[in-house]
Design an enzyme around this catalytic site. Structure first.
Site, PDB file in Angstrom:
ATOM      1  N   GLN A 305       0.833  -1.200   0.000  1.00 49.80           N
ATOM      2  CA  GLN A 305       0.000   0.000   0.000  1.00 49.80           C
ATOM      3  C   GLN A 305       0.869   1.250   0.000  1.00 49.80           C
ATOM      4  O   GLN A 305       0.556   2.239  -0.658  1.00 49.80           O
ATOM      5  CB  GLN A 305      -0.925  -0.005   1.218  1.00 49.80           C
ATOM      6  CG  GLN A 305      -1.703   1.278   1.440  1.00 49.80           C
ATOM      7  CD  GLN A 305      -2.718   1.559   0.342  1.00 49.80           C
ATOM      8  OE1 GLN A 305      -3.108   0.649  -0.387  1.00 49.80           O
ATOM      9  NE2 GLN A 305      -3.134   2.803   0.222  1.00 49.80           N
ATOM     10  N   GLU A 306       1.977   1.195   0.719  1.00 48.19           N
ATOM     11  CA  GLU A 306       2.854   2.363   0.827  1.00 48.19           C
ATOM     12  C   GLU A 306       3.667   2.593  -0.443  1.00 48.19           C
ATOM     13  O   GLU A 306       3.774   3.723  -0.913  1.00 48.19           O
ATOM     14  CB  GLU A 306       3.809   2.182   2.013  1.00 48.19           C
ATOM     15  CG  GLU A 306       3.172   2.310   3.378  1.00 48.19           C
ATOM     16  CD  GLU A 306       2.839   3.745   3.741  1.00 48.19           C
ATOM     17  OE1 GLU A 306       2.180   3.954   4.761  1.00 48.19           O
ATOM     18  OE2 GLU A 306       3.221   4.676   2.995  1.00 48.19           O
ATOM     19  N   SER A 307       4.257   1.537  -0.988  1.00 48.38           N
ATOM     20  CA  SER A 307       5.265   1.735  -2.038  1.00 48.38           C
ATOM     21  C   SER A 307       5.117   0.832  -3.254  1.00 48.38           C
ATOM     22  O   SER A 307       5.917   0.938  -4.179  1.00 48.38           O
ATOM     23  CB  SER A 307       6.657   1.489  -1.443  1.00 48.38           C
ATOM     24  OG  SER A 307       6.808   0.113  -1.080  1.00 48.38           O
ATOM     25  N   TYR A 432      -7.052   3.604   3.307  1.00 53.31           N
ATOM     26  CA  TYR A 432      -5.704   3.048   3.482  1.00 53.31           C
ATOM     27  C   TYR A 432      -5.773   1.699   4.201  1.00 53.31           C
ATOM     28  O   TYR A 432      -5.225   0.696   3.732  1.00 53.31           O
ATOM     29  CB  TYR A 432      -4.876   4.059   4.267  1.00 53.31           C
ATOM     30  CG  TYR A 432      -3.496   3.637   4.678  1.00 53.31           C
ATOM     31  CD1 TYR A 432      -2.406   3.828   3.834  1.00 53.31           C
ATOM     32  CD2 TYR A 432      -3.261   3.090   5.936  1.00 53.31           C
ATOM     33  CE1 TYR A 432      -1.129   3.469   4.225  1.00 53.31           C
ATOM     34  CE2 TYR A 432      -1.990   2.726   6.337  1.00 53.31           C
ATOM     35  CZ  TYR A 432      -0.924   2.917   5.476  1.00 53.31           C
ATOM     36  OH  TYR A 432       0.343   2.564   5.871  1.00 53.31           O
TER      37      TYR A 432
END
Length: 481
Positions: A305-307, A432
């Protein structure tokens, strides 16, 4: 003769009294205000303007205001206001030096304020929800359109009304533009107007939003200064603008906040499954090694999800690496190179564990990860604000299903004005966490279909680590964050 003597006496008295005044004193002359020790900037909340999250302060206007304060050699004092009326009043009363709030140039504003140089340009577009009828003409907006009061959109609609006499709309001073956009996404409103940049940013996590008619094109976004007594500040602002334009800072900020959003592609499950096959085998050993008492698949889902499992990833806020750590967080965790996958994953795992441990004991073990991930996204302070709001509404502040209902309220003035930490993009935090949970469920399903062999660390990762872990994070060509 007597009258002449009286006149002479009065003139003599005036001369004597004048002579008694201290040298240089000008009677009743307005005294200039002492220059403020800080640069006082009024603003509004917004993703591209000014916002606080678990990753710190960010926003185009915030970053540029910080650079202007540095240019002046003053600390920045940035004050968010609830609406434009309060913002304009504060400038008129001298409570702030300028307004930096993503506000566009307009005829009415030109009459009330001094306009700074153009920072970037936007279109004014109609926003509607996918599945609803796309407006094909101005007339189709009548009775179905809601906009923010005191906005440039009202001026645009008023001008259009001269040639489209049946055009009508509703105005609200209780909600900001992001709230109206969210109401479009949820189906509560038919149409609203937005700056094209704002729509592009919001569409990243509300993909059902669609862009319709363009009512104004390439409208300059500017800072506002007082109409009077602002010559010195305007002169410095123009000099600063020319300097930063030549240095490429303005172009960098435009690319950082707006250049990538139109290229955004909502990640669906099939794309994630492809990434599991193509990317995850290289990094799975690291997730398993550093997960510890965490489920490595939750750690891997959070990293995706972040990168998107890109060790060189970088966000508009300056966070970097597999777990998108800030410089400050990385320093606290002993991470010297955020681009090193091993260091980043270890740091992200340690940070998540720390957040879990700092949560109230009343939160059940099987829900602590979701609360911690929300805090990873928007910060523990905003999460606690949401828990207090949930309790005030008779909900369970220790149940994720209840807290996720109220997190979006942190974007609404009626609610965030009552909280300790103020505005936050709570709806984005919900998206998120929900995305990570979906990725986690998929990982569990895929993992259950495969043999439980322990994969070995690929040679290319070991080579990257040897090069990266031996030194600090390499510099980039971009301007200082």
């Amino acid at each position: 003769m007597i009258r002449l003597r009286r006149v002479l006496f009065l003139l003599t008295s005036v001369l004597v009294l004048t002579a008694c005044q201290p040298p240089g004193l000008v009677v009743d002359a307005p005294q200039p205000k002492a220059e403020a020790e800080t640069l006082r900037v009024g603003t509004l909340y917004g993703a591209q303007i000014y916002m606080s999250s678990g990753q710190g302060l960010s926003g185009f206007d915030y970053e540029l205001a910080q650079k202007f304060a540095d240019y002046l050699g003053k600390p920045l004092e940035m004050q968010p206001y609830s609406n434009r009326s309060e913002l304009y009043d504060a400038l008129a009363k001298g409570e702030i030096d300028l307004i930096a709030a993503g506000i566009t140039e307009s005829p009415n504003r030109r009459n009330r304020f001094r306009m700074g140089p153009p920072l970037y340009r936007v279109d004014q577009v109609v926003v509607y929800r996918q599945g609803n009828r796309a407006p094909e003409s101005i007339e189709q907006l009548s009775g179905n359109l809601t906009v923010v009061a005191d906005s440039a959109f009202v001026e645009t609609l008023t001008r259009l009304q001269q040639t489209h006499t049946n055009l009508s709309w509703e105005q609200t001073s209780e909600k900001d533009n992001d709230e109206l956009i969210a109401m479009i996404a949820s189906g509560e409103l038919n149409y609203t107007l937005a700056q094209s940049t704002s729509l592009d940013i919001n569409r990243r996590y509300m993909p059902e939003l669609r862009s319709g008619l363009v009512l104004e094109e390439k409208v300059p976004v500017v800072w506002l200064l007082p109409a009077q007594n602002s010559d010195a500040l305007m002169s410095k602002l123009l000099a600063f603008w020319h300097q930063e334009k030549r240095a490429g800072t303005l172009a960098h900020l435009n690319e950082k906040y707006f250049g990538h959003v139109k290229r955004f592609d909502y990640v669906d499950t099939r794309a994630f499954i492809r990434a599991i096959d193509a990317k995850l085998p290289r990094y799975r050993p690291l997730f398993e090694e550093y997960a510890g008492d965490l489920d490595w698949r939750k750690l891997a889902a959070a990293s995706y999800q972040e990168s998107h499992w890109n060790p060189n990833a970088r966000s508009p806020t300056g966070v970097r690496g597999m777990m998108m750590l800030t410089n400050a967080t990385a320093s606290q965790l002993g991470v010297t190179n955020r681009l090193d996958p091993r260091q980043s994953i270890r740091g992200g795992a340690d940070y998540l564990r720390d957040l879990i441990n700092r949560l109230p004991e009343s939160i059940p073990e099987n829900q602590r990860m979701w609360f911690a991930l929300a805090a990873y996204n928007i910060g523990l302070g905003h999460l606690e604000d949401a828990r207090r709001l949930a309790e005030a509404q008779g909900l369970n502040p220790s149940a994720w299903r209840d807290v996720k209902q109220v997190l979006p309220l942190l974007q609404k003035r009626k609610f965030y004005s009552q909280t300790r930490y103020g505005y936050a993009r709570g709806g984005e935090a919900v998206h998120y966490v929900d995305s990570i949970r979906r990725y986690y469920d998929t990982l569990v399903w895929v993992d259950n279909q495969k043999p439980k062999d322990e994969p070995q660390l690929p040679d290319e990762i070991q080579v990257e680590e040897t090069a990266a872990s031996s030194g600090a994070e390499p510099p980039t060509a971009a301007p200082r964050e």
